[in-house]
Every structure is written in structure tokens, then in C-alpha cells.
Write an enzyme that holds these catalytic residues in place. Sequence first.
Site, short mmCIF file in Angstrom:
data_model
loop_
_atom_site.label_atom_id
_atom_site.label_comp_id
_atom_site.label_asym_id
_atom_site.label_seq_id
_atom_site.Cartn_x
_atom_site.Cartn_y
_atom_site.Cartn_z
N GLY A 120 0.82 -1.22 0.00
CA GLY A 120 0.00 0.00 0.00
C GLY A 120 0.85 1.26 0.00
O GLY A 120 1.90 1.30 0.65
N ILE A 196 14.73 -9.71 22.76
CA ILE A 196 14.79 -10.82 21.79
C ILE A 196 15.97 -11.72 22.14
O ILE A 196 15.85 -12.95 22.18
CB ILE A 196 14.92 -10.28 20.35
CG1 ILE A 196 13.64 -9.54 19.96
CG2 ILE A 196 15.21 -11.42 19.37
CD1 ILE A 196 13.61 -9.02 18.54
N ASP A 332 4.60 0.03 15.86
CA ASP A 332 6.06 0.11 15.81
C ASP A 332 6.55 1.23 14.90
O ASP A 332 7.61 1.81 15.14
CB ASP A 332 6.64 -1.22 15.30
CG ASP A 332 6.70 -2.28 16.39
OD1 ASP A 332 6.13 -2.05 17.48
OD2 ASP A 332 7.30 -3.35 16.15
N HIS A 470 -6.78 -18.25 48.25
CA HIS A 470 -5.64 -19.00 48.79
C HIS A 470 -5.77 -20.48 48.42
O HIS A 470 -6.85 -21.04 48.51
CB HIS A 470 -5.60 -18.86 50.30
CG HIS A 470 -4.52 -19.68 50.95
ND1 HIS A 470 -3.18 -19.32 50.88
CD2 HIS A 470 -4.56 -20.86 51.61
CE1 HIS A 470 -2.45 -20.23 51.52
NE2 HIS A 470 -3.26 -21.18 51.96
P1 FAD Z 1 3.85 -5.26 12.60
O1 FAD Z 1 3.40 -6.37 13.44
O2 FAD Z 1 5.27 -5.20 12.20
O3 FAD Z 1 2.94 -5.31 11.30
C1 FAD Z 1 3.12 -4.43 10.24
C2 FAD Z 1 2.58 -5.09 8.99
O4 FAD Z 1 2.56 -4.12 7.96
C3 FAD Z 1 3.44 -6.25 8.49
O5 FAD Z 1 2.63 -7.38 8.30
C4 FAD Z 1 4.00 -5.74 7.16
O6 FAD Z 1 4.12 -6.78 6.20
C5 FAD Z 1 2.92 -4.75 6.75
N1 FAD Z 1 3.38 -3.70 5.83
C6 FAD Z 1 4.47 -2.93 5.94
N2 FAD Z 1 4.52 -2.03 4.93
C7 FAD Z 1 3.43 -2.26 4.17
C8 FAD Z 1 2.92 -1.67 2.98
N3 FAD Z 1 3.51 -0.64 2.39
N4 FAD Z 1 1.78 -2.19 2.46
C9 FAD Z 1 1.14 -3.23 3.04
N5 FAD Z 1 1.58 -3.81 4.17
C10 FAD Z 1 2.69 -3.33 4.72
N6 FAD Z 1 5.53 -7.67 21.48
C11 FAD Z 1 4.79 -8.02 22.55
O7 FAD Z 1 3.95 -7.23 22.99
N7 FAD Z 1 4.93 -9.24 23.15
C12 FAD Z 1 5.82 -10.14 22.70
O8 FAD Z 1 5.91 -11.23 23.26
C13 FAD Z 1 6.63 -9.82 21.59
N8 FAD Z 1 7.52 -10.69 21.12
C14 FAD Z 1 8.27 -10.37 20.02
C15 FAD Z 1 9.21 -11.26 19.56
C16 FAD Z 1 9.99 -10.96 18.46
C17 FAD Z 1 11.01 -11.95 17.95
C18 FAD Z 1 9.79 -9.72 17.79
C19 FAD Z 1 10.59 -9.39 16.57
C20 FAD Z 1 8.86 -8.81 18.25
C21 FAD Z 1 8.10 -9.12 19.38
N9 FAD Z 1 7.17 -8.22 19.90
C22 FAD Z 1 6.44 -8.55 21.00
C23 FAD Z 1 6.95 -6.92 19.28
C24 FAD Z 1 5.69 -6.97 18.38
O9 FAD Z 1 5.82 -8.01 17.44
C25 FAD Z 1 5.50 -5.65 17.68
O10 FAD Z 1 5.51 -4.60 18.62
C26 FAD Z 1 4.18 -5.61 16.94
O11 FAD Z 1 4.11 -6.64 15.98
C27 FAD Z 1 3.99 -4.27 16.25
O12 FAD Z 1 2.77 -4.28 15.60
P2 FAD Z 1 2.49 -3.36 14.34
O13 FAD Z 1 1.09 -3.65 13.92
O14 FAD Z 1 2.85 -1.97 14.63
O15 FAD Z 1 3.52 -3.84 13.23
P1 NAI Z 2 16.13 -4.33 22.49
O1 NAI Z 2 16.20 -2.87 22.34
O2 NAI Z 2 15.30 -4.93 23.54
O3 NAI Z 2 17.59 -4.93 22.75
C1 NAI Z 2 18.66 -4.71 21.90
C2 NAI Z 2 19.92 -4.87 22.72
O4 NAI Z 2 21.01 -4.88 21.83
C3 NAI Z 2 20.13 -3.73 23.70
O5 NAI Z 2 20.42 -4.25 24.97
C4 NAI Z 2 21.30 -2.97 23.11
O6 NAI Z 2 22.11 -2.36 24.07
C5 NAI Z 2 22.03 -4.07 22.38
N1 NAI Z 2 22.84 -3.61 21.28
C6 NAI Z 2 22.52 -2.71 20.33
N2 NAI Z 2 23.53 -2.57 19.45
C7 NAI Z 2 24.51 -3.43 19.84
C8 NAI Z 2 25.78 -3.76 19.35
N3 NAI Z 2 26.27 -3.17 18.26
N4 NAI Z 2 26.52 -4.67 20.01
C9 NAI Z 2 26.04 -5.27 21.12
N5 NAI Z 2 24.83 -5.00 21.63
C10 NAI Z 2 24.06 -4.10 21.00
O7 NAI Z 2 15.76 -4.88 21.03
P2 NAI Z 2 15.41 -6.33 20.57
O8 NAI Z 2 15.78 -7.33 21.59
O9 NAI Z 2 15.99 -6.44 19.20
O10 NAI Z 2 13.84 -6.25 20.49
C11 NAI Z 2 13.21 -5.31 19.60
C12 NAI Z 2 11.86 -4.92 20.08
O11 NAI Z 2 10.97 -6.01 20.05
C13 NAI Z 2 11.89 -4.36 21.47
O12 NAI Z 2 11.47 -3.03 21.40
C14 NAI Z 2 10.92 -5.17 22.24
O13 NAI Z 2 10.03 -4.33 22.90
C15 NAI Z 2 10.17 -6.00 21.21
N6 NAI Z 2 10.08 -7.35 21.73
C16 NAI Z 2 9.23 -7.58 22.76
C17 NAI Z 2 9.15 -8.82 23.33
C18 NAI Z 2 8.24 -9.02 24.47
O14 NAI Z 2 7.39 -8.18 24.70
N7 NAI Z 2 8.35 -10.11 25.19
C19 NAI Z 2 9.96 -9.93 22.85
C20 NAI Z 2 10.85 -9.57 21.79
C21 NAI Z 2 10.87 -8.32 21.25
#
Ligand code: FAD
Ligand code: NAI
Length: 517
Positions: A120, A196, A332, A470
Amino acid sequence: MPKEETIEKQYDLVIIGAGPGGYHSAVRAAQYGAKVALIEKNKLGGTCLNRGCIPTKALLASAHFIEKLQRAEEFGVELKGYTTDFSKVVERKNKIVNELGTGIANLQKSWKNDVYIGHGKILGGNTEEGFKVLIKGETNEEIILGKRVILATGSTPALIPNFNVDHERILTSDDILNPNFKTIPKRLLIIGAGVIGCEFADIFATFGSEVTLLEYLPSPIATEEPIIIKHLQKKFDSMGLKIFTSQNVLSVENTGSGIKATTCSASVPRDEIENAETSVYEADLCLVSIGRNKVSNDLGLEEIGIGTRRGAIEVDPGTLETSVNGIYAIGDVIGGIMLAHVASYEGDIAVANALSSLGIYKNHSKRANYRVVPSTIFTSPNIGSVGLKINQAKNLGIDVLVGQFSYSSLGKAKCMGEEGLLIILADKHTTQIIGASCIGESAPELIAEITLAMQNGLSIEDITATIHSHPTLSEMVLEAAEAIVGRSIHKKGRPITPRLRDILMEQIPYGIDYESE
Ligand code: FAD
Ligand code: NAI
């Protein structure tokens, strides 16, 4: 480019991106009576469902199951041994993801939302009929019209050129969560000990990998309470997991048979790096998890004058409207707190404002408020937090009271063989709860009670006056709240000092501060 006269479909709301921000917004808008188009270039559910929250939690569920098995004897169960099959673990994960994906598609259908698969992009400013949005599908292009637009395009893994991510040995979380990734590396190096990094470290260490984490900051998951980090580090140590902090990773290379990362101390100034002493770490695979980049390119933003800052779409922090009236951005892609539930919450705000301005959901405009946002790190044990940390509260000049309670003092936790702790913070003057942090079994669920309390401005008394069943883990909340005022029943007593007597006599009902605890 399709001809203008081919524009057929007109919508109240067009949403670009179907992650937890976008697909949630689409359902919410339909609930209010809007005609909705949802555009997704990949798979419904976005990062969260396909490459984030859900697949990691499916893998973690298997890892935590193994961890329980490893403790079988402690619970009086003699196992004749067990084997693990990671490919079956991945198949289970894939099945969960697929079923939930179908669920999201069915939800959209049930609300009569039109789903478009394609990229989009906004074409030009608002016209009388709305914004033109181009959808570039694999084989065709189409333009639709939206009176209002929400951008929910999410984020992707952050990359650094020197890390040479090749998706073979040097990977991102997207690669590891790919449905076909079924490898347990003998040695895994993780760059970035954030959320992560720690979740994957837990998964792979449990499945038998030798895991090493390299972190730039002096601590892993640096934004959590220090006492919680200490607890996690102790657990990671017991799993044989190694964390090297204050490491500046200079480069990562695929050596053909493995990977090699070179680091120097993070304290070395940039202009002295060339001559700095370096360390080398070798492994079979490397995961780069150093944060996320916002997806704001090729959306037509520049052309219509919507600004970005380091990739994040700029919005009014209250209304979530961009500088172009009628276009909102959430999740995000606007930066801020990058969590799935925050993206969905922001979707509610943007939908309410967009539809209110159209008169569909009259007089319901809303402003975003991030005072109470729970978060979880799904390591074993889980970590949950909400609101302020102790130092944040102090830096804000709040006179902070802290109550702490340990799992080891709670009957139910003892029965479950669980360890950990819960800390609750309150403002000394108002006695209102202002934050909490927990590490231990069901930490996110315990934090949920405190989240509700904070959202409603409740005080220590409101929690302590509430009967908790409890034996349950929820009693942790009661005991930690009572600990703030020195009245936790299952916490060791202290000799009655005049000050404590005053507290107990309720002459100064809330007087114990963290230092004196
Ligand atoms: P996204 O989920 O990134 O969705 C955006 C969508 O937009 C995608 O499907 C993409 O394909 C689509 N898109 C992009 N550009 C276009 C375009 N031009 N046209 C059409 N479609 C498009 N958060 C938690 O709260 N709990 C967790 O346990 C958690 N675990 C995570 C684990 C990992 C490994 C990662 C990477 C993230 C995790 N997060 C977690 C973070 C969470 O996934 C994101 O914060 C969340 O998905 C953000 O939602 P969003 O809708 O903003 O974007
Ligand atoms: P993060 O910001 O949590 O952690 C990245 C880490 O990498 C930081 O500690 C940072 O200091 C370190 N770092 C950055 N550059 C570096 C370098 N050059 N060398 C060494 N260390 C370096 O980001 P992460 O883990 O990638 O997660 C991304 C997002 O996804 C977060 O904002 C998180 O909120 C979301 N997420 C949420 C989860 C949950 O809610 N359980 C699970 C996984 C992701």
C-alpha cells in the site's frame, strides 16, 4: 499505474499493514460501523503473529516444558529419559501461527472488511472523495479511496553493515522464526542481550546449545530493575549461558564453517577503536538482535509532506494524527514502546479519532496515554513490569515506597517449586501504586492485577483490602502490597522500633521506604 477511472472502491477507513496495530484497528472500526479496507503486503498478523510474539512463545512453551521435565525427580516423577525433536517443536509452532492467521482472516470476513494483499502507498493529498491509496499486488495494481487512512506498517530487524547478516549463518529473528528453520546450533552467539536476545538465549540453551550473549551496555535487559536482572543472570548462569557485557561488536564474519565476531570494550572512544585490544568469539550460528527499524519507506510520505524522525513516522502524541489531517500512524512505525498491545491500543485511539472526525463514531475522540503500559520478557522465569522503576520514580522526585515479596515465602509458589520476587512501588504521599516489577512464574499475570490497579488510580489500601484466593500466586500481590506498610504476614518480622510501631498503629500509615526495608 491504474487509470483514475478504474478507482472503484471507496472506504471510510483504509489501513496499511495488518499486524496487531492494523488488523485490530480494522475490526474496531467495523464495530463502530465504518466501511474498512485492510492492506497487507505479506501475511495477516504482521510481525507479532508470523515472526514475533506468537512463534517465540510457542518455542518457549516447548522449552519451558523441557525445563519442567528436567525437574521431574524433584516432583516425585521418575522419567526413563526423554528425547527432543526440534523439527516437531517447529511444526507445532507453525501450526499455531497458521491457525491464528486463518482466525484473523475469518475475523475480517465476519466484520465484512475488505482485505487486499499487496503493497500500500498513499498517492497525493486529500481530495473530496478521500485519499487515493495504490495497492501493488504481485500481478496487478489497484487504487482505492479512503476518507481516512491509518499507517500501521510496523518494523523489521535493525541491521549493521559490519555484521554481514547473510541469513545463512548470521541471522535475524525473522530467519530463526522462519517456518523452515529447524536447526539447534551446537554453539549460538547472540549479539544484543535485550528482549529478543534473552528470549532466544533461553530457548536455545534449553534445547542444548552453548549460548553466548554479547551486549554493548553494562547489563542485559538494562531497562529492568537491577534486582530482577540479577535474578535472571543467576538463572542464566545455572543454565551455563554466558553473557559478556560492555562489548562493542566491531564485525561478524561467516567463516564458511562457522561465525567469528570481533569486539572491543564499549569504553573505547570511537577514534581509538582501530588500535584497541580486541576479543574474538566463535560459534556455529549468530543471531543479531540489536533493535528494530521502522518501516516507513515507499509509503508516499515525503510526497504528501508527512515527516519521519530516524524512520519513525511523526504523529501528534495524543491524537496519533500525522501532519496531514486524516492520516494517522500507529504501532512500531511511530517508535515509542514497540509492543503488540501498544500497537493495538494506539489502533483504538486512531480509529476513535478518525471515525469521530467523520461523524461515524461521534464525539468519541481520544488521546493516547502511556502512563500504564505492562510489558513482559518471556524468559524462564518470566519477567513482567508496569509503570515506574525505583530509580525512575526517584528521578521524578517521587517519594517512593517499595514493598517486596519472594516466591519462596508463598505457599502456592513453594508447591509449584517456583522462585522469584515481586516489587510494588507506591507514592508515599498519595499511597497510589505507581509501578511494579516481577520475576517468576506467571509474572505477567501478577502484573496484570497491578496494571488494573494503576489504570484506576488505586492505592495500597485498595489492594490490601481485597480478598485474594488462597493458595494462589495472586497472593504475591497482596503480600507485596502489605510489605510496603510492614504488614506482610509471611515476611519475617523485625523488632518493633518506635517508627515501626507508629506505622503499625497507623499514625503514619505508609512510612517504610526502600532503604529501611
Ligand atoms: P507489525 O506487526 O510489524 O505489522 C506491520 C505489517 O505491515 C506487516 O505485516 C507488514 O508486512 C505490513 N506492511 C508494511 N509495509 C506495508 C505496505 N507498504 N503495504 C502493506 N503492508 C505493509 N511484542 C509483545 O507485545 N509481546 C511479545 O511477546 C513480543 N515478542 C516479540 C518477539 C519478536 C522476535 C519480535 C521481533 C517482536 C516481538 N514483539 C512482541 C513486538 C511486536 O511483534 C511488535 O511490537 C508488533 O508486531 C507491532 O505491531 P504493528 O502492527 O505496529 O507492526
Ligand atoms: P532491544 O532494544 O530490547 O535490545 C537490543 C539490545 O542490543 C540492547 O540491549 C542494546 O544495548 C544491544 N545492542 C545494540 N547494538 C549493539 C551492538 N552493536 N553490540 C552489542 N549490543 C548491542 O531490542 P530487541 O531485543 O531487538 O527487540 C526489539 C523490540 O521487540 C523491542 O522493542 C521489544 O520491545 C520488542 N520485543 C518484545 C518482546 C516481548 O514483549 N516479550 C519480545 C521480543 C521483542
